[in-house]
Design a protein around this motif. Structure first.
Motif: not given
Ligand code: 6CS
Ligand code: FE
Length: 298
Positions: A132, A134, A146, A149, A151, A154-155, A209, A212, A250, A265, A285, A289
């Protein structure tokens, strides 16, 4: 918890209850003494803390080039209409633009820069691809931050990354003061995986995004972690950079100052850790992303 992946789920999350497990993966994947731009002591510090701050990763002249490219992108009406652009909920200004390494040759060059990709290869101990990228604009006068969380949570849950073999770099394109919504990390938090409670809604990214919800730790867990690890706020001039492990806890605060806190980033994932099916989400997703092109950065 809907795990559609057939790969063993080492880090369960998004179930009925919050669950904390020790990290099962190394932090630094290359062997001691492996060649690369990061000095041994700094690599050890990254291993221990989960992050490495660099005062000047790119020069002031280079910052000017990248900041100009950020301004070009966020003032292009076509970019604003593009699904890769995330809009600030209050000010309706552009908050982030994803996949800049594909839509901008300028940022594609940054990804290939040895000072950037060389550090990622050294930490991850392999060839790497961009999971990813951004630009975060974080304009002044109220841009929202933000919330806390990981990362990787989520990943892993939504993008299907099996192991913690992923590293992010945030390169400041404007000065990061201690007042304009800088990055905060809990040092050492990367060694504990916090599986969050609550199933992932379909099309979660359309909301997550901006703010969260799924994948957000409880107040109790955050209190325990912040008490144990502390909280470090990262400040630095434009051109400074923070490398941080995918599992660091973070977040960043709102920016109510007149001074934007803009950064680029980039998330590097090991080619040995390519995304599979989501571990805890009904659907993948979009690729802007969570990349599905695993071509190594050359
Ligand atoms: O969901 C994500 O992939 C993104 N969300 C946050 C808040 N940090 C990491 C990533 O860019
Ligand atoms: Fe994040």
């Amino acid at each position: 918890m809907t795990s559609t992946s057939t790969v063993t789920d080492l880090y369960p999350s998004r179930g009925a209850t919050e669950v904390s497990v020790p990290r099962k993966d190394p932090v630094v994947w290359s062997p001691p003494g492996a060649p690369g731009p990061i000095a041994t002591g700094d690599l050890e510090s990254f291993e221990h803390n989960g992050f490495l701050a660099i005062d000047q990763l790119i020069t002031e002249d280079e910052v000017a080039v990248y900041h100009q490219e950020l301004e070009r992108l966020i003032t292009d009406p076509a970019i604003r209409m593009d699904e890769r652009s995330i809009i600030e909920p209050k000010s309706k200004e552009i908050r982030s633009v994803f996949e800049v390494h594909r839509i901008s040759e300028v940022f594609a060059n940054l990804v290939r820069d040895e000072r950037v990709v060389g550090r990622a290869r050294q930490i991850l101990g392999s060839d790497v691809y961009v999971h990813q990228s951004r630009i975060n604009v974080k304009p002044g006068f109220g841009a929202t931050g933000f919330y806390w969380h990981s990362d990787f949570e989520t990943w892993h849950a939504e993008d299907g990354l099996p192991n913690m073999r992923t590293v992010s770099v945030s390169i400041a394109l404007t000065e990061n003061y201690d007042t304009n919504g800088g990055l905060m990390i809990m040092p050492g938090s990367h060694r504990t995986f916090l599986g969050c409670a609550g199933a992932t809604p379909k099309d979660n990214y359309k909301q997550s995004l901006q703010m969260q919800d799924a994948g957000t730790p409880s107040d109790e867990a955050l209190t325990k972690m912040a008490s144990e690890y502390g909280i470090k706020l990262f400040t630095g001039k434009a051109g400074s950079a923070t490398w941080f492990d995918c599992n660091c806890m973070h977040g960043s605060g709102d920016n109510i100052t007149p001074f934007p806190r803009s950064n680029v980033f980039i998330v590097f994932n090991s080619v040995e850790n390519a995304a599979v099916e989501p571990f805890a989400a009904p659907v993948r997703r979009p690729e802007f992303i969570g990349a599905r092109d695993f071509t190594p950065v050359k």
